[in-house]
Enzyme design. Structure first.
Site, mmCIF file in Angstrom:
data_model
loop_
_atom_site.group_PDB
_atom_site.id
_atom_site.type_symbol
_atom_site.label_atom_id
_atom_site.label_comp_id
_atom_site.label_asym_id
_atom_site.label_seq_id
_atom_site.Cartn_x
_atom_site.Cartn_y
_atom_site.Cartn_z
ATOM 1 N N ASP A 56 -5.179 9.264 -7.785
ATOM 2 C CA ASP A 56 -6.330 8.604 -7.171
ATOM 3 C C ASP A 56 -7.251 9.695 -6.646
ATOM 4 O O ASP A 56 -6.894 10.430 -5.716
ATOM 5 C CB ASP A 56 -5.897 7.671 -6.039
ATOM 6 C CG ASP A 56 -7.093 7.039 -5.339
ATOM 7 O OD1 ASP A 56 -7.829 6.273 -5.997
ATOM 8 O OD2 ASP A 56 -7.298 7.329 -4.138
ATOM 9 N N GLU A 79 -8.128 7.329 -13.035
ATOM 10 C CA GLU A 79 -9.161 6.296 -13.064
ATOM 11 C C GLU A 79 -10.448 6.844 -13.661
ATOM 12 O O GLU A 79 -10.837 7.981 -13.373
ATOM 13 C CB GLU A 79 -9.414 5.774 -11.651
ATOM 14 C CG GLU A 79 -10.263 4.518 -11.589
ATOM 15 C CD GLU A 79 -10.377 3.972 -10.182
ATOM 16 O OE1 GLU A 79 -10.965 2.891 -10.013
ATOM 17 O OE2 GLU A 79 -9.863 4.633 -9.254
ATOM 18 N N CYS A 91 -1.898 -4.929 -3.847
ATOM 19 C CA CYS A 91 -0.653 -4.452 -3.234
ATOM 20 C C CYS A 91 0.243 -3.901 -4.333
ATOM 21 O O CYS A 91 0.559 -4.602 -5.306
ATOM 22 C CB CYS A 91 0.035 -5.589 -2.490
ATOM 23 S SG CYS A 91 1.680 -5.164 -1.846
ATOM 24 N N CYS A 124 -0.247 -5.901 3.628
ATOM 25 C CA CYS A 124 -0.350 -6.976 2.650
ATOM 26 C C CYS A 124 -0.068 -8.309 3.332
ATOM 27 O O CYS A 124 0.948 -8.458 4.038
ATOM 28 C CB CYS A 124 0.621 -6.744 1.503
ATOM 29 S SG CYS A 124 0.604 -8.046 0.243
ATOM 30 N N CYS A 137 3.410 -10.000 1.251
ATOM 31 C CA CYS A 137 4.759 -9.464 1.426
ATOM 32 C C CYS A 137 4.914 -8.670 2.719
ATOM 33 O O CYS A 137 6.035 -8.297 3.075
ATOM 34 C CB CYS A 137 5.133 -8.578 0.239
ATOM 35 S SG CYS A 137 4.113 -7.079 0.087
ATOM 36 N N ASP A 172 -5.001 5.361 -0.098
ATOM 37 C CA ASP A 172 -5.048 6.230 -1.272
ATOM 38 C C ASP A 172 -3.716 6.256 -2.013
ATOM 39 O O ASP A 172 -3.688 6.264 -3.255
ATOM 40 C CB ASP A 172 -5.449 7.650 -0.850
ATOM 41 C CG ASP A 172 -6.825 7.684 -0.211
ATOM 42 O OD1 ASP A 172 -7.660 6.841 -0.586
ATOM 43 O OD2 ASP A 172 -7.069 8.543 0.659
#
Length: 407
Positions: A196, A280, A332, A351, A354, A361
């Protein structure tokens, strides 16, 4: 595949004069070729062929008093300048037809002697060589001192001499490499990772490793501003202004060199330690039009990803680029629930499905690895997050995220 190896040159005063003469002759031939093409287009005649241009602009031009000085440099340099003009027109026409990928190319323009970058190319026909003492022997230039930082893996097919904006000289050798042979230089590994890219940290890996952003431009900003102020106060056309311009160019060159070295070291380490890498596909041009433009350019993501691409091909590794619209920062990594866009100041979040607590990051890096198909279960099978019913507050469209969220 073909790679370039660049080394610093240190020509003496006589050799600098010979190189300046060669730069000028190559530039004149290029401009004459562009002018001949433009004149033919204006008169509605077909473009002259490469053979006709070579005969008129080089062979016959040397016999005239106006262009007799073309004979003072190697003929290979002039021929390569014509080939550069031909390649520029081919790229231009291919771009018009849509056959060339990338942004639209403009028509070739005339080169100026005031351009910050000058270059010329010697092929094998020029009979250039590397002497036993390690100097680069160029025709009608002489044996130029070279700073060898490493050995060449194979015999070069051509060499390009470059003078950059900072007044430095470089020799760029073209080397043909065999990926099957180069793959043996890398150790065997079955590790995979997702990356990332960001601004707070330059890169965060899916295993939790965070690589700080050096921010070379930000660190040198004070020195650059001072050099730029001194340049703006000098009279145009004066020698002091040229000296100030060189100081500005050298300051920028130091920043670019440091950034490039950082990218090389990090990309080589990642390629060596991992068999497959997921990254990405960022919209760098779009991000460079926001208020984060200076930081985006300082990071140099495009150059870094390009290094990962060619090194993966060279050493037999796998690089997977996922789509730029993949919601890696909104999903998530534990249960796959999409929690919606978040402002940049939110670095950790929980989240709602969950209850897992995520570092922004690190979670994105895990999702990049999963979206690239590199995540595996304990049994070795590839996994992707399953479909999770949206909560009632999440149902419906929330519009497009802001530019800062997209960054």
């Amino acid at each position: 595949m073909q790679l370039r190896y660049a080394f610093r040159l240190y020509p003496d005063i006589v050799q600098r004069s010979a190189l300046a003469r060669a730069f000028g002759c190559a530039r004149v031939v290029f401009n004459d070729a562009v002018r001949a093409r433009e004149d033919a287009r204006a008169e509605g005649e077909p473009f002259p062929t490469a053979g006709e241009l070579s005969r008129k602009l080089i062979t016959e031009a040397k016999q005239t008093p106006e262009r007799s000085w073309l004979g003072e440099v190697s003929a290979v340099v002039l021929q390569q300048s014509l080939r550069d003009a031909e390649a520029a027109y081919r790229n231009f026409f291919a771009s018009l037809k849509g056959a060339r990928k990338g942004p639209k190319m403009g028509a070739p323009r005339f080169k100026s002697r005031k351009d910050s970058r000058q270059s010329l190319r010697f092929t094998a026909n020029a009979r250039w060589s590397i002497t036993d003492s390690g100097r680069l022997n160029l025709p009608k230039v002489g044996a130029v001192k070279v700073k060898w930082s490493r050995t060449l893996p194979a015999r070069p097919s051509s060499v390009t001499v470059i003078k950059d904006a900072a007044g430095r000289y470089f020799a760029s050798f073209v080397i043909d490499t065999d990926p099957h042979t180069d793959a043996h230089w890398m150790p065997d590994t079955d590790q995979t990772t997702g990356i990332d890219l960001g601004l707070t940290h330059f890169a965060v890996l899916s295993n939790g490793t965070k690589i700080d952003s050096p921010r070379f431009l930000r660190r040198a900003e004070k020195q650059l501003k001072k050099a730029q102020r001194e340049l703006s106060r000098k009279e145009k056309g004066s020698k002091n202004r040229e000296k100030a311009r060189l100081r500005v160019a050298r300051a920028h060159a130091q920043v670019a060199d440091a950034r490039r070295e950082f990218h090389h070291q990090l990309s080589t380490k990642l390629i060596r330690d991992n068999q497959a890498i997921g990254v990405e596909d960022l919209a760098v041009k779009a991000l460079a039009r926001t208020r984060l433009a200076k930081s985006v350019h300082d990071a140099g993501w495009t150059q870094f990803v390009h290094m990962l691409e060619y090194k993966a091909v060279r050493y037999g590794r796998t690089l997977v680029k996922i789509g730029r619209y993949e919601p890696t920062s909104q999903t998530c990594s534990t249960c796959g629930a999409k929690d919606g866009p978040k402002p940049l100041h939110i670095r950790t979040w929980t989240c709602a499905v969950c209850g897992a607590v995520h570092d922004r990051d690190h979670n994105a890096a895990k999702n990049v690895k999963t979206a690239a198909g590199l995540a595996v279960t304990a049994c070795g099978a590839q996994v992707r997050p399953g479909l999770v019913p949206a909560q009632r507050s999440e149902a419906g469209s929330h519009g497009f995220p802001s530019e800062t969220c997209a960054a």
